[in-house]
Structures are given as structure tokens and as C-alpha cells.
Enzyme design. Structure first.
Site, PDB file in Angstrom:
ATOM      1  N   ASP A  39      34.762 -31.680   8.037  1.00  0.00           N
ATOM      2  CA  ASP A  39      33.271 -31.003   9.070  1.00  0.00           C
ATOM      3  C   ASP A  39      33.710 -31.438  10.265  1.00  0.00           C
ATOM      4  O   ASP A  39      34.116 -32.351  11.272  1.00  0.00           O
ATOM      5  CB  ASP A  39      32.484 -31.778   8.428  1.00  0.00           C
ATOM      6  CG  ASP A  39      30.985 -31.543   8.555  1.00  0.00           C
ATOM      7  OD1 ASP A  39      30.728 -29.899   8.944  1.00  0.00           O
ATOM      8  OD2 ASP A  39      30.317 -32.307   8.813  1.00  0.00           O
ATOM      9  N   ASN A  87      27.951 -23.156   1.435  1.00  0.00           N
ATOM     10  CA  ASN A  87      28.057 -22.394   2.392  1.00  0.00           C
ATOM     11  C   ASN A  87      27.980 -20.933   2.808  1.00  0.00           C
ATOM     12  O   ASN A  87      27.903 -20.030   3.793  1.00  0.00           O
ATOM     13  CB  ASN A  87      29.652 -23.290   3.215  1.00  0.00           C
ATOM     14  CG  ASN A  87      29.595 -24.085   3.770  1.00  0.00           C
ATOM     15  OD1 ASN A  87      31.045 -24.510   2.802  1.00  0.00           O
ATOM     16  ND2 ASN A  87      29.264 -24.530   3.992  1.00  0.00           N
TER      17      ASN A  87
END
Ligand code: IPE
Ligand code: IPE
Ligand code: MG
Length: 243
Positions: A39, A87
Site C-alpha cells: 500500500d 479496487n
């Protein structure tokens, strides 16, 4: 000599921080499975006033170096969270760029996977990915299928809850004797047959699981670092393993 330093001969200098950390690692206690939540690409780009996709581009470099480093460390299984089912909610342009970067990676790095004897595979609902990506994934899976070194899994269109839904549907279809035991569930997970991750790393500093490997991380050590994914490299991985 510590057998772990063998893979790094000629690559790192013998009196570096890295060499010292390597020497301190006990090969017997090495993680059998490292899972990473990669991330921070967007923030990396924002700090530099660049578009988010430049962050993803820089992130691919970290993917490459961490894979090679983990293979040198003789980690048996590495699972990288590359695209979650959530996502898809990102802007279309960003999602398309991610698939393009994945296709480029698969094209350019098959050679590296072969050189490092890495066996490539995926977890997640792959049938929902663009067909060109599916084809290329299948090609790399096939080409590396007889490699005997590290098993590398990319989690693509992955969701821990969806995985459990898939497990329960599979069990409902395939059997009529109940109750279900924990080992029945384990045998139907996307990761069936693999050891559970003993180390879960998250970059970018968020204290969240983000729907990753919900069943499998029941006992994992969790290592969260503020380092953003594009800045994360082999030495960071080594520090996480060391800790
Ligand atoms: C992780 O970086 C990459 C993917 C989820 C594909 P992000 O894009 O989530 O970066 P941040 O969290 O916005 O910094
Ligand atoms: C986690 O990052 C998922 C991946 C690394 C693919 P996200 O940025 O998507 O997760 P949240 O939004 O912080 O939970
Ligand atoms: Mg993020």
C-alpha cells in the site's frame, strides 16, 4: 557460514547492515509464508505532485526487487496483494493502467522468474479479469510450473470474504455429509495446501487488513511499516523478517 547469506554472495558487501542482519537470522525460524499488503503508491505519487499511476509504476519496481530478494532469502511462499475486489471502484483509467502494468510485468519478468526458479500462481477470481490479462497469467503459470524454488502468488481481484463464500458454495455442492469441520474449509481455500502466512507485512502505515486472507492470518505476526510501497525494498523486507 550462515546458509542464508549464500544467496547474497557477491551482491552485498560483507560488512554492511544487510550482511549483519542476514547473519543474525536463524534459517530454521525463517517465515514459511510471507504475505504483503502493498500500500501507499498513491501517496508516494502525491508527495511528488505526480499522477497516481506514476506511483503504481514505481510500485512495480518494488514488486520486482522484493520478489527477487525473498527468493534469495529462500522464503518458500510469498503472496502479494496486488488488486482487491474493492479496487474496481477506482477510476477506470487507474484500473486500466494497473492491468497494463501487470501485463508489462508478466511479459518482461518471466525471464527473471525462471532465473530464480520461482513458481508463479494467482489467488482471487481470475475469471473476472480482462481476457488478455487472463491469457498472460495462464502463460506465466504454465511456463514456471516445473520450477521448484519459491512459490509466488499474486492476489488479483481478491477478497477474503469472497474466498470464504466460494469455499462454502464449493462445500455445499460437493458433499451431503455435515457438519463441516475446519479442515474441510481449509481444503477448499484458494491457498489449500500452503502453510498459513507466519508474517503479514503492510506498507503505508494503515492498521488494517483490507479483506486480505481473513482465515489464513489467524496467527500471523503483523508488521506494519510507514514506508510507502514504492520505497520498500529488499532491506526493508529483511528488517521485517528479522523483527
Ligand atoms: C496500493 O497503493 C496499490 C493498489 C491498491 C493497487 P494505493 O493506490 O492504495 O496507494 P494509496 O493508499 O492511495 O497511497
Ligand atoms: C489494500 O490497499 C489492497 C491492495 C494492496 C491491493 P487499498 O488501498 O486498496 O486498501 P484500503 O482502501 O486502504 O483498505
Ligand atoms: Mg491504499
Amino acid at each position: 557460514m550462515n546458509p542464508l547469506t549464500k544467496g547474497f554472495e557477491g551482491i552485498i558487501s560483507p560488512d554492511s547492515v544487510e550482511a549483519n542482519l542476514l547473519k543474525k537470522l536463524d534459517p530454521i525460524r525463517l517465515p514459511q509464508h510471507i504475505a504483503i499488503i502493498m500500500d501507499g503508491n498513491g501517496r508516494w505519487a502525491r508527495i511528488r505532485k505526480l499522477p497516481r499511476i506514476q506511483g503504481h509504476r514505481a510500485g512495480v519496481k518494488s514488486v520486482k526487487s522484493v520478489i527477487e530478494y525473498a527468493a534469495r532469502l529462500t522464503i518458500p511462499v510469498l503472496t502479494l496483494y496486488a488488486f482487491s475486489s474493492e479496487n474496481w471502484k477506482r477510476p477506470e483509467h487507474e484500473v486500466n493502467t494497473l492491468w497494463r502494468l501487470l501485463r508489462q510485468y508478466l511479459r518482461s519478468d518471466l525471464v527473471t522468474l525462471q532465473q530464480n526458479n520461482i513458481r508463479f500462481n494467482t489467488i482471487g477470481r481470475i475469471s473476472e479479469l480482462p481476457s488478455t490479462v487472463q491469457k498472460q497469467l495462464a502463460h506465466v503459470i504454465q511456463e514456471t510450473s516445473s520450477n521448484t524454488g519459491m512459490k509466488l502468488f499474486l492476489a488479483l481481484n481478491y477478497s477474503g470474504r469472497t474466498e470464504l463464500v466460494d469455499v462454502f458454495n464449493k462445500l455445499l455442492k460437493s458433499r451431503n455429509d455435515f457438519p463441516i469441520e475446519a479442515f474441510d474449509i481449509e481444503s477448499c481455500l484458494y491457498t489449500a495446501g500452503l502453510p498459513d502466512p507466519d508474517l503479514l507485512v503492510r506498507t503505508g502505515g494503515e492498521m488494517r487488513i483490507s479483506n486480505f486472507l481473513l482465515w489464513q492470518i489467524a496467527y500471523s505476526e503483523i508488521y506494519v511499516t510507514d514506508v510507502l510501497w514504492p520505497d520498500f525494498g529488499g532491506l526493508h523486507l529483511l528488517k521485517a523478517v528479522h523483527e
